[in-house]
Write a protein that holds these residues in place. Structure first.
Motif, PDB file in Angstrom:
ATOM      1  N   GLU A  96      -1.858  -2.014  -6.998  1.00  0.00           N
ATOM      2  CA  GLU A  96      -1.533  -1.667  -5.611  1.00  0.00           C
ATOM      3  C   GLU A  96      -2.163  -0.329  -5.244  1.00  0.00           C
ATOM      4  O   GLU A  96      -2.012   0.655  -5.975  1.00  0.00           O
ATOM      5  CB  GLU A  96      -0.010  -1.619  -5.432  1.00  0.00           C
ATOM      6  CG  GLU A  96       0.626  -2.987  -5.648  1.00  0.00           C
ATOM      7  CD  GLU A  96       2.139  -2.961  -5.760  1.00  0.00           C
ATOM      8  OE1 GLU A  96       2.746  -4.027  -5.559  1.00  0.00           O
ATOM      9  OE2 GLU A  96       2.718  -1.894  -6.067  1.00  0.00           O
ATOM     10  N   PRO A  97      -2.866  -0.281  -4.124  1.00  0.00           N
ATOM     11  CA  PRO A  97      -3.564   0.944  -3.749  1.00  0.00           C
ATOM     12  C   PRO A  97      -2.619   2.110  -3.475  1.00  0.00           C
ATOM     13  O   PRO A  97      -1.517   1.925  -2.965  1.00  0.00           O
ATOM     14  CB  PRO A  97      -4.325   0.574  -2.476  1.00  0.00           C
ATOM     15  CG  PRO A  97      -3.902  -0.779  -2.099  1.00  0.00           C
ATOM     16  CD  PRO A  97      -3.057  -1.350  -3.158  1.00  0.00           C
ATOM     17  N   THR A 118      -8.194  10.214   5.178  1.00  0.00           N
ATOM     18  CA  THR A 118      -7.846   9.442   3.981  1.00  0.00           C
ATOM     19  C   THR A 118      -8.722   8.197   3.924  1.00  0.00           C
ATOM     20  O   THR A 118      -9.481   7.915   4.844  1.00  0.00           O
ATOM     21  CB  THR A 118      -6.365   8.984   4.000  1.00  0.00           C
ATOM     22  OG1 THR A 118      -6.202   7.966   4.993  1.00  0.00           O
ATOM     23  CG2 THR A 118      -5.419  10.133   4.264  1.00  0.00           C
ATOM     24  N   ASP A 119      -8.532   7.433   2.866  1.00  0.00           N
ATOM     25  CA  ASP A 119      -9.253   6.170   2.752  1.00  0.00           C
ATOM     26  C   ASP A 119      -8.377   4.975   3.155  1.00  0.00           C
ATOM     27  O   ASP A 119      -8.702   3.836   2.843  1.00  0.00           O
ATOM     28  CB  ASP A 119      -9.820   5.987   1.344  1.00  0.00           C
ATOM     29  CG  ASP A 119      -8.755   5.903   0.261  1.00  0.00           C
ATOM     30  OD1 ASP A 119      -7.568   6.196   0.538  1.00  0.00           O
ATOM     31  OD2 ASP A 119      -9.102   5.556  -0.879  1.00  0.00           O
ATOM     32  N   LEU A 120      -7.282   5.224   3.880  1.00  0.00           N
ATOM     33  CA  LEU A 120      -6.386   4.141   4.271  1.00  0.00           C
ATOM     34  C   LEU A 120      -7.112   3.063   5.065  1.00  0.00           C
ATOM     35  O   LEU A 120      -6.935   1.869   4.807  1.00  0.00           O
ATOM     36  CB  LEU A 120      -5.184   4.666   5.063  1.00  0.00           C
ATOM     37  CG  LEU A 120      -4.185   3.606   5.533  1.00  0.00           C
ATOM     38  CD1 LEU A 120      -3.642   2.786   4.365  1.00  0.00           C
ATOM     39  CD2 LEU A 120      -3.057   4.265   6.320  1.00  0.00           C
ATOM     40  N   SER A 151     -10.234   2.119   4.984  1.00  0.00           N
ATOM     41  CA  SER A 151     -11.071   1.278   4.118  1.00  0.00           C
ATOM     42  C   SER A 151     -10.227   0.425   3.175  1.00  0.00           C
ATOM     43  O   SER A 151     -10.589  -0.719   2.880  1.00  0.00           O
ATOM     44  CB  SER A 151     -12.091   2.116   3.346  1.00  0.00           C
ATOM     45  OG  SER A 151     -11.460   3.013   2.484  1.00  0.00           O
ATOM     46  N   VAL A 152      -9.095   0.937   2.716  1.00  0.00           N
ATOM     47  CA  VAL A 152      -8.191   0.145   1.871  1.00  0.00           C
ATOM     48  C   VAL A 152      -7.712  -1.085   2.640  1.00  0.00           C
ATOM     49  O   VAL A 152      -7.722  -2.204   2.124  1.00  0.00           O
ATOM     50  CB  VAL A 152      -6.988   1.012   1.403  1.00  0.00           C
ATOM     51  CG1 VAL A 152      -5.854   0.150   0.860  1.00  0.00           C
ATOM     52  CG2 VAL A 152      -7.438   2.037   0.374  1.00  0.00           C
ATOM     53  N   ASP A 201     -10.789  -3.514   3.456  1.00  0.00           N
ATOM     54  CA  ASP A 201     -11.223  -4.268   2.267  1.00  0.00           C
ATOM     55  C   ASP A 201     -10.321  -5.456   1.973  1.00  0.00           C
ATOM     56  O   ASP A 201     -10.748  -6.433   1.367  1.00  0.00           O
ATOM     57  CB  ASP A 201     -11.262  -3.363   1.033  1.00  0.00           C
ATOM     58  CG  ASP A 201     -12.376  -2.338   1.087  1.00  0.00           C
ATOM     59  OD1 ASP A 201     -13.267  -2.447   1.963  1.00  0.00           O
ATOM     60  OD2 ASP A 201     -12.345  -1.397   0.254  1.00  0.00           O
ATOM     61  N   ARG A 202      -9.081  -5.378   2.431  1.00  0.00           N
ATOM     62  CA  ARG A 202      -8.108  -6.441   2.186  1.00  0.00           C
ATOM     63  C   ARG A 202      -7.882  -7.319   3.422  1.00  0.00           C
ATOM     64  O   ARG A 202      -7.008  -8.175   3.419  1.00  0.00           O
ATOM     65  CB  ARG A 202      -6.790  -5.826   1.713  1.00  0.00           C
ATOM     66  CG  ARG A 202      -6.902  -5.275   0.307  1.00  0.00           C
ATOM     67  CD  ARG A 202      -5.819  -4.259  -0.020  1.00  0.00           C
ATOM     68  NE  ARG A 202      -5.984  -3.770  -1.398  1.00  0.00           N
ATOM     69  CZ  ARG A 202      -6.887  -2.872  -1.778  1.00  0.00           C
ATOM     70  NH1 ARG A 202      -7.725  -2.358  -0.895  1.00  0.00           N
ATOM     71  NH2 ARG A 202      -6.975  -2.498  -3.040  1.00  0.00           N
ATOM     72  N   VAL A 248      -2.848   5.785  -1.561  1.00  0.00           N
ATOM     73  CA  VAL A 248      -3.633   6.597  -0.640  1.00  0.00           C
ATOM     74  C   VAL A 248      -3.063   8.007  -0.623  1.00  0.00           C
ATOM     75  O   VAL A 248      -1.885   8.202  -0.293  1.00  0.00           O
ATOM     76  CB  VAL A 248      -3.607   5.992   0.786  1.00  0.00           C
ATOM     77  CG1 VAL A 248      -4.323   6.897   1.778  1.00  0.00           C
ATOM     78  CG2 VAL A 248      -4.203   4.588   0.779  1.00  0.00           C
ATOM     79  N   VAL A 307       0.866  -1.180   0.000  1.00  0.00           N
ATOM     80  CA  VAL A 307       0.000   0.000   0.000  1.00  0.00           C
ATOM     81  C   VAL A 307       0.903   1.229   0.000  1.00  0.00           C
ATOM     82  O   VAL A 307       1.797   1.359   0.842  1.00  0.00           O
ATOM     83  CB  VAL A 307      -0.936   0.006   1.231  1.00  0.00           C
ATOM     84  CG1 VAL A 307      -1.797   1.261   1.236  1.00  0.00           C
ATOM     85  CG2 VAL A 307      -1.796  -1.257   1.249  1.00  0.00           C
TER      86      VAL A 307
END
Length: 185
Positions: free
Chosen positions: A78-79, A92-94, A96-97, A100-101, A81, A50
């Motif tokens: 690869e995400p 941030t969306d960290l 949720s990233v 989700d994984r 952020v 990430v």
């Protein structure tokens, strides 16, 4: 050990290894090479990588300084952020990233040790993550002109205190890149 439910997976989190962030960083080339090897090791182990990228006045999106260093190449799968604050979790969306994984544990590498690395370490553990700092895979610039200790002492002190950090139901600690075990506890 994480306090997060149904989060058995591990990740490598790479923070702010951007041209403008590490241009004059302590041990820049060694740290970049170490992180590149960690990224390869994570990919080989099937572990999520990430990427976190700072945006701000001095790092305007799209500018040369905002770009990741050319030695570190993110795969499209690869995400990435985007962040504006030191703690990679703030606004941030960290989360949720990672959710989700199914990630409840991660290894942290990147820059700046005394700002974004420290903030993200503390942000992670207070949110329930197990977080291990890769001791030889983070760096900072020399801010002694502003009263800070030399960068080698900033790195050493951060490694020292995180090595012994504790929180209920969570693990912290440090590890050298060569000893990272993505499958271990």
């Amino acid at each position: 050990m994480t306090t997060l439910i149904n989060r058995p997976n591990t990740a490598l989190l790479v923070v702010d290894m951007q041209v403008g962030v590490v241009a004059e960083a302590y041990r820049r080339d060694d740290v970049v090479a170490t992180i590149a090897a960690l990224v390869d090791k994570a990919r080989g182990a099937g572990v999520a990588v990430v990427w976190v990228q700072h945006n701000g006045e001095e790092l305007a999106p799209g500018s040369d300084g905002w770009q990741y260093v050319p030695e570190l190449v993110r795969r499209d799968s690869e995400p990435l952020v985007a962040k504006e604050y030191s703690d990679a979790f703030e606004a941030t969306d960290l989360e949720s990233v990672l959710a989700d994984r199914g990630i409840g544990r991660f290894f942290l590498a990147g820059a700046q040790t005394d700002e974004c690395i420290r903030s993200t370490l503390h942000g992670a553990i207070t949110r329930g993550y197990d977080v291990t700092l890769v001791a030889d895979a983070h760096t900072t610039e020399d801010l002694t002109d502003f009263g800070a200790p030399p960068p080698e002492l900033v790195v050493a002190h951060t490694n020292l205190y995180w090595q012994y950090h504790k929180a209920p139901g969570r693990t912290a600690g440090t590890v050298k890149a060569a000893d990272v075990d993505f499958a271990g506890p």
